[in-house]
Design a protein around this motif. Structure first.
Motif, PDB file in Angstrom:
ATOM      1  N   LEU A 171      10.108   4.832  14.058  1.00 27.90           N
ATOM      2  CA  LEU A 171       9.772   5.801  13.017  1.00 27.90           C
ATOM      3  C   LEU A 171      10.374   5.426  11.664  1.00 27.90           C
ATOM      4  CD1 LEU A 171      10.082   9.199  14.935  1.00 27.90           C
ATOM      5  CD2 LEU A 171       8.009   7.942  14.337  1.00 27.90           C
ATOM      6  N   VAL A 172      11.636   4.989  11.661  1.00 26.83           N
ATOM      7  CA  VAL A 172      12.276   4.647  10.385  1.00 26.83           C
ATOM      8  C   VAL A 172      11.584   3.451   9.745  1.00 26.83           C
ATOM      9  CG1 VAL A 172      14.402   3.843   9.298  1.00 26.83           C
ATOM     10  CG2 VAL A 172      14.503   5.635  11.030  1.00 26.83           C
ATOM     11  N   THR A 173      11.277   2.438  10.540  1.00 27.24           N
ATOM     12  CA  THR A 173      10.579   1.279   9.963  1.00 27.24           C
ATOM     13  C   THR A 173       9.158   1.644   9.539  1.00 27.24           C
ATOM     14  OG1 THR A 173       9.957   0.533  12.198  1.00 27.24           O
ATOM     15  CG2 THR A 173      11.948  -0.399  11.231  1.00 27.24           C
ATOM     16  N   ARG A 174       8.542   2.619  10.240  1.00 30.15           N
ATOM     17  CA  ARG A 174       7.200   3.024   9.849  1.00 30.15           C
ATOM     18  C   ARG A 174       7.189   3.681   8.472  1.00 30.15           C
ATOM     19  NH1 ARG A 174       3.339   0.550  11.400  1.00 30.15           N
ATOM     20  NH2 ARG A 174       1.964   2.278  10.855  1.00 30.15           N
ATOM     21  N   VAL A 175       8.274   4.371   8.130  1.00 29.94           N
ATOM     22  CA  VAL A 175       8.358   4.972   6.795  1.00 29.94           C
ATOM     23  C   VAL A 175       8.208   3.891   5.731  1.00 29.94           C
ATOM     24  CG1 VAL A 175       9.897   6.158   5.185  1.00 29.94           C
ATOM     25  CG2 VAL A 175       9.753   6.927   7.554  1.00 29.94           C
ATOM     26  N   GLY A 176       8.949   2.798   5.906  1.00 30.74           N
ATOM     27  CA  GLY A 176       8.827   1.693   4.960  1.00 30.74           C
ATOM     28  C   GLY A 176       7.492   0.986   5.054  1.00 30.74           C
ATOM     29  N   ASP A 177       6.940   0.899   6.261  1.00 34.89           N
ATOM     30  CA  ASP A 177       5.681   0.185   6.449  1.00 34.89           C
ATOM     31  C   ASP A 177       4.522   0.848   5.717  1.00 34.89           C
ATOM     32  OD1 ASP A 177       7.034  -1.599   7.979  1.00 34.89           O
ATOM     33  OD2 ASP A 177       6.256  -0.910   9.910  1.00 34.89           O
ATOM     34  N   VAL A 178       4.598   2.155   5.531  1.00 40.42           N
ATOM     35  CA  VAL A 178       3.551   2.844   4.767  1.00 40.42           C
ATOM     36  C   VAL A 178       3.521   2.304   3.337  1.00 40.42           C
ATOM     37  CG1 VAL A 178       2.841   5.059   3.814  1.00 40.42           C
ATOM     38  CG2 VAL A 178       3.614   4.920   6.180  1.00 40.42           C
ATOM     39  N   GLY A 179       4.713   2.180   2.730  1.00 36.65           N
ATOM     40  CA  GLY A 179       4.780   1.606   1.390  1.00 36.65           C
ATOM     41  C   GLY A 179       4.319   0.159   1.373  1.00 36.65           C
ATOM     42  N   PHE A 180       4.688  -0.605   2.384  1.00 35.95           N
ATOM     43  CA  PHE A 180       4.283  -2.006   2.462  1.00 35.95           C
ATOM     44  C   PHE A 180       2.767  -2.129   2.525  1.00 35.95           C
ATOM     45  CE2 PHE A 180       3.954  -6.202   4.518  1.00 35.95           C
ATOM     46  CZ  PHE A 180       4.854  -6.928   3.762  1.00 35.95           C
ATOM     47  N   LEU A 181       2.135  -1.294   3.329  1.00 36.14           N
ATOM     48  CA  LEU A 181       0.675  -1.314   3.451  1.00 36.14           C
ATOM     49  C   LEU A 181       0.014  -0.976   2.122  1.00 36.14           C
ATOM     50  CD1 LEU A 181      -1.997  -1.342   5.031  1.00 36.14           C
ATOM     51  CD2 LEU A 181      -1.515   1.019   5.718  1.00 36.14           C
ATOM     52  N   ILE A 182       0.507   0.055   1.445  1.00 36.10           N
ATOM     53  CA  ILE A 182      -0.090   0.447   0.163  1.00 36.10           C
ATOM     54  C   ILE A 182       0.134  -0.651  -0.871  1.00 36.10           C
ATOM     55  CG2 ILE A 182      -0.041   2.147  -1.695  1.00 36.10           C
ATOM     56  CD1 ILE A 182       0.838   4.214   0.373  1.00 36.10           C
ATOM     57  N   GLY A 183       1.313  -1.276  -0.861  1.00 36.34           N
ATOM     58  CA  GLY A 183       1.581  -2.370  -1.787  1.00 36.34           C
ATOM     59  C   GLY A 183       0.619  -3.528  -1.594  1.00 36.34           C
ATOM     60  N   ILE A 184       0.358  -3.878  -0.339  1.00 34.01           N
ATOM     61  CA  ILE A 184      -0.618  -4.942  -0.051  1.00 34.01           C
ATOM     62  C   ILE A 184      -2.006  -4.534  -0.538  1.00 34.01           C
ATOM     63  CG2 ILE A 184      -1.892  -6.011   1.860  1.00 34.01           C
ATOM     64  CD1 ILE A 184       0.733  -6.349   3.318  1.00 34.01           C
ATOM     65  N   ALA A 185      -2.374  -3.274  -0.325  1.00 34.97           N
ATOM     66  CA  ALA A 185      -3.679  -2.802  -0.783  1.00 34.97           C
ATOM     67  C   ALA A 185      -3.799  -2.883  -2.300  1.00 34.97           C
ATOM     68  CB  ALA A 185      -3.900  -1.366  -0.311  1.00 34.97           C
ATOM     69  N   VAL A 186      -2.739  -2.500  -3.026  1.00 38.16           N
ATOM     70  CA  VAL A 186      -2.758  -2.580  -4.492  1.00 38.16           C
ATOM     71  C   VAL A 186      -2.948  -4.019  -4.946  1.00 38.16           C
ATOM     72  CG1 VAL A 186      -1.353  -2.273  -6.575  1.00 38.16           C
ATOM     73  CG2 VAL A 186      -1.388  -0.493  -4.825  1.00 38.16           C
ATOM     74  N   LEU A 187      -2.211  -4.935  -4.350  1.00 38.47           N
ATOM     75  CA  LEU A 187      -2.324  -6.349  -4.737  1.00 38.47           C
ATOM     76  C   LEU A 187      -3.706  -6.897  -4.407  1.00 38.47           C
ATOM     77  CD1 LEU A 187       1.137  -7.758  -3.539  1.00 38.47           C
ATOM     78  CD2 LEU A 187       0.421  -7.301  -5.888  1.00 38.47           C
ATOM     79  N   GLY A 188      -4.184  -6.625  -3.181  1.00 33.50           N
ATOM     80  CA  GLY A 188      -5.455  -7.192  -2.757  1.00 33.50           C
ATOM     81  C   GLY A 188      -6.641  -6.666  -3.532  1.00 33.50           C
ATOM     82  N   PHE A 189      -6.702  -5.351  -3.723  1.00 26.83           N
ATOM     83  CA  PHE A 189      -7.849  -4.775  -4.425  1.00 26.83           C
ATOM     84  C   PHE A 189      -7.817  -5.108  -5.912  1.00 26.83           C
ATOM     85  CE2 PHE A 189      -8.009  -2.013  -0.649  1.00 26.83           C
ATOM     86  CZ  PHE A 189      -9.362  -2.129  -0.355  1.00 26.83           C
ATOM     87  N   THR A 190      -6.616  -5.229  -6.480  1.00 22.15           N
ATOM     88  CA  THR A 190      -6.527  -5.603  -7.898  1.00 22.15           C
ATOM     89  C   THR A 190      -6.914  -7.059  -8.102  1.00 22.15           C
ATOM     90  OG1 THR A 190      -4.744  -3.991  -8.205  1.00 22.15           O
ATOM     91  CG2 THR A 190      -5.035  -5.651  -9.915  1.00 22.15           C
ATOM     92  N   ALA A 191      -6.445  -7.930  -7.211  1.00 21.74           N
ATOM     93  CA  ALA A 191      -6.747  -9.364  -7.343  1.00 21.74           C
ATOM     94  C   ALA A 191      -8.142  -9.707  -6.854  1.00 21.74           C
ATOM     95  CB  ALA A 191      -5.710 -10.177  -6.573  1.00 21.74           C
ATOM     96  N   GLY A 192      -8.763  -8.816  -6.086  1.00 23.03           N
ATOM     97  CA  GLY A 192     -10.085  -9.105  -5.537  1.00 23.03           C
ATOM     98  C   GLY A 192     -10.039  -9.993  -4.321  1.00 23.03           C
ATOM     99  N   SER A 193      -8.861 -10.200  -3.767  1.00 25.75           N
ATOM    100  CA  SER A 193      -8.698 -11.052  -2.593  1.00 25.75           C
ATOM    101  C   SER A 193      -7.334 -10.769  -1.975  1.00 25.75           C
ATOM    102  CB  SER A 193      -8.794 -12.529  -2.974  1.00 25.75           C
ATOM    103  OG  SER A 193      -8.444 -13.359  -1.868  1.00 25.75           O
ATOM    104  N   PHE A 194      -7.253 -10.975  -0.659  1.00 23.37           N
ATOM    105  CA  PHE A 194      -5.974 -10.833   0.023  1.00 23.37           C
ATOM    106  C   PHE A 194      -5.337 -12.189   0.334  1.00 23.37           C
ATOM    107  CE2 PHE A 194      -7.980  -6.738   0.910  1.00 23.37           C
ATOM    108  CZ  PHE A 194      -6.933  -5.871   0.645  1.00 23.37           C
ATOM    109  N   ARG A 195      -5.992 -13.269  -0.053  1.00 24.82           N
ATOM    110  CA  ARG A 195      -5.381 -14.595   0.139  1.00 24.82           C
ATOM    111  C   ARG A 195      -4.126 -14.708  -0.719  1.00 24.82           C
ATOM    112  NH1 ARG A 195      -9.155 -19.656  -0.554  1.00 24.82           N
ATOM    113  NH2 ARG A 195      -7.153 -20.613  -0.022  1.00 24.82           N
ATOM    114  N   ILE A 196      -3.050 -15.151  -0.116  1.00 24.39           N
ATOM    115  CA  ILE A 196      -1.780 -15.186  -0.821  1.00 24.39           C
ATOM    116  C   ILE A 196      -1.863 -16.081  -2.053  1.00 24.39           C
ATOM    117  CG2 ILE A 196       0.629 -15.943  -0.632  1.00 24.39           C
ATOM    118  CD1 ILE A 196       0.615 -14.940   2.229  1.00 24.39           C
TER     119      ILE A 196
END
Length: 631
Positions: A171-196
């Motif tokens: 549960l504690v790690t899931r709290v952080g994982d929610v932010g991690f998921l949203i951060g990845i979504a922000v980067l991917g949708f802004t860049a138009g790609s999820f390739r690093i």
């Protein structure tokens, strides 16, 4: 570079395939599960070594379309560089040591089959994070690690605290994982790609980049047990000791730091994110070190030590040196795995985790003693052991950042990391010396008949003692300085690497750490010599309860977060019962009552209707008779 790409795919694929086969084996199939797990870990180690050779200091990347949605392409690909290969090699070495060690440590476990398979799956998930070339693929490995940690921490069902510790970790790690998921979504949708590679090349708006990096740091805080999401890690000691070694040394807690190095060109453009990371790392560094000083459970001492050492890595990233962070990550993987497996030998021999029931084990367990000396020396930063080079490398770059004002976050973060790191050196030396004195010197306080462990436990410990002793010196002499710099990284200033000869030498910047090391260890020794039967932690006086409870942050978290959420859940449940359930049940009860009334009317109406019909017929007949007579 085709061979390197194939090897990169094999790295997570081999242990994943072994895990799938292992999960199909019967639970009690110890021999088959152990053989499969060790063979898979050995094959993974061979693949990691071949990948390091195949790369030869270069970068390789290969990917293909995985899925497309909303105009975005998600690729399945690998992004390989020498730093990734070195981390993969460390993961494979620790995984092999844990698989071999577990055969002897869990010799009476009746669920060994799924246990060994879950270790392989854990290894595969971490390696997927290491080699992934796409953020969503990295996220898959990131999440699978969370599942595996839950399963493995809760493995020993005989311990009443194990299920609660597993749930807490999840549960504690899931709290952080929610932010991690949203951060990845922000980067991917802004860049138009999820390739690093494409995400790193995109020109983000500064605000968008800072928001994304801060969201990613929430996930890093959870997975790498950094303040304020660090509270799960000490409780995770309820899991088997080999799992503690795996989580603390090569997987899970290392994943957050590695993810930041993977995306470091983005963090380097966000001084705000690096400042937050520096504050988080400095606080965690001191918190973990101070908490370790008062623990009696040997595994909890090492757990709080991990929290502190990950804080050093976060500090290195904050002052602008991912190479220093990776160097300490690698050396920490060796000596922390060594220390946990050595602690397992002590627990196996004495039947207890408590240092109060140990002591005097130096003569009884000489192999374990000398391996522990190497591990604790590396942890404290005793030259020339591995931790000396890597930890003092972090202090050196922090000093440069503080005094010269260099680095993306500037001098204030450099000062914070440097001062916290220096204090951490003294405190680490103190609790490392205390652990050694309480367990191996003085008089034996237990009741068992301890002795050095059997070969299956002894050889993994001896294997890990080698890199714990020599990795730093070998890295200093070898080409690792260039290899530890992830692609696309420009140090601030150039060559701010902990392995550069002009930076790491026996100069003024090493006087402070060595002096503080001697001070901390000397104080612990002096206190112990006054009364070998007493715990040196008694010298902490009124501070001891605060350190023992880690400043009551767990209780504070329970009060400020758990209890309000639980109260809201109760209110929500009560509201659901009263409003939603009440409305549904009320409609049902109303329908029942209406039906009963209608049913009652129908039951009473039948005889009345028959009477009315008969009366009507009688009246009609009477009327007809009267009409006929009158006519």
């Amino acid at each position: 570079m085709t061979a390197a790409i194939v090897l990169g795919w094999l790295l997570p694929a081999v242990p994943f395939g072994v895990a799938l086969v292992g999960l199909l084996l019967p639970q009690r199939s110890r021999a088959g599960a152990a053989g499969l797990g060790i063979a898979g870990a050995t094959a993974t180690l061979v693949v990691a070594a071949l990948l390091l050779v195949a790369l030869d200091g270069r970068v390789a990347e290969g990917s293909g379309l995985w899925v497309e949605f909303g105009g975005l392409e998600v690729t399945a690909g690998v992004r390989l560089d020498p730093a990734a290969a070195l981390v993969a090699l460390a993961v494979a070495v620790v995984a092999l040591a844990v698989q071999v060690y577990s055969v002897g440590y869990l010799d009476h476990d009746d669920r060994y089959g799924p246990y060994a398979a879950q270790i392989s799956l854990f290894t595969a998930a971490m390696l997927l994070v290491v080699v992934s070339g796409d953020l969503l693929l990295l996220l898959v490995g990131w999440e699978v690690m969370g599942i595996c940690s839950y399963l493995l921490i809760a493995h020993d069902r005989g311990l009443p605290e194990a299920p609660a510790a597993a749930v807490k970790a999840f549960l504690v790690t899931r709290v952080g994982d929610v932010g991690f998921l949203i951060g990845i979504a922000v980067l991917g949708f802004t860049a138009g790609s999820f390739r690093i590679s494409e995400v790193l090349a995109h020109d983000f708006h500064p605000t968008t980049l800072t928001v994304a990096c801060l969201l990613l740091l929430a996930g890093v805080a959870g997975k790498s047990a950094q303040f304020p999401l660090h509270t799960w890690l000490p409780d995770a000691m309820a899991g088997p000791t080999p799992i503690s070694a795996l989580i603390h040394a090569a997987t899970m807690v290392a994943a957050g730091i590695y993810a930041v190095t993977r995306l470091y060109p983005l963090f380097a453009q966000s001084p705000t994110a690096l400042t937050v990371l520096g504050v988080m790392g400095a606080l965690t560094l001191l918190l973990g070190a101070l908490a370790a000083t008062a623990q009696d459970d040997i595994k909890r001492v090492l757990a709080w030590s991990t929290v502190s050492q990950i804080g050093y890595m976060a500090g290195a990233l904050a002052v602008g040196s991912p190479a220093a962070a990776l160097f300490h990550l690698l050396s920490h993987a060796a000596f922390k795995a060594l220390l946990f497996l050595a602690a397992g030998c002590l627990i196996h021999a004495t039947g207890t985790n408590s240092m109060s029931a140990m002591g005097g084990l130096r003569a009884r367990m000489p192999v374990t003693f000398w391996c522990t000396v190497i591990g604790l020396g590396a942890l404290a930063g005793v030259p020339p052991l591995a931790g000396f080079w890597s930890k003092d490398g972090i202090l050196a770059v922090a000093e440069r950042a503080a005094l010269d004002g260099v680095g993306p976050a500037g001098a204030p973060v450099g000062w914070l990391v440097w001062i916290a790191g220096l204090v951490g050196v003294a405190v680490t030396a103190w609790y490392a010396a205390r652990l050694l004195l309480r367990t191996f010197l003085g008089t034996y306080r237990g009741t068992a008949a301890p002795h050095d462990p059997p070969a299956l436990l002894r050889w993994p410990v001896l294997l890990l003692a080698v890199p714990s002793a020599f990795f730093g010196a070998v890295a200093f002499a070898g080409p690792f300085a260039g290899w530890l710099r992830p692609p696309g990284i420009t140090e601030h200033p150039p060559n701010l690497l902990p392995l550069d000869e002009e930076l790491i030498h026996f100069g003024p910047q090493l006087v402070y750490p060595v002096a503080l090391l001697l001070l901390g260890a000397g104080l612990a020794w002096w206190r112990w010599r006054r009364d070998p039967a007493a715990d040196p932690a008694l010298a902490l006086g009124p501070l001891r309860p605060a350190f023992d409870r880690a400043f009551w942050l767990d209780e504070l978290q329970h009060t400020l977060v758990v209890r309000p959420v639980t109260a809201l859940a109760r209110i929500g449940r009560r509201g659901d019962e009263l409003l939603v359930d009440g409305a549904v049940e009320g409609v049902g009860r109303g329908g029942d009552r209406l039906g009963d009334r209608i049913d009652g009317v129908h039951r009473a109406g039948l005889p009345r209707a028959a009477t009315a019909v008969l009366a009507g017929a009688l009246l009609i007949g009477l009327a007809a008779v009267l009409i006929g007579v009158g006519g």
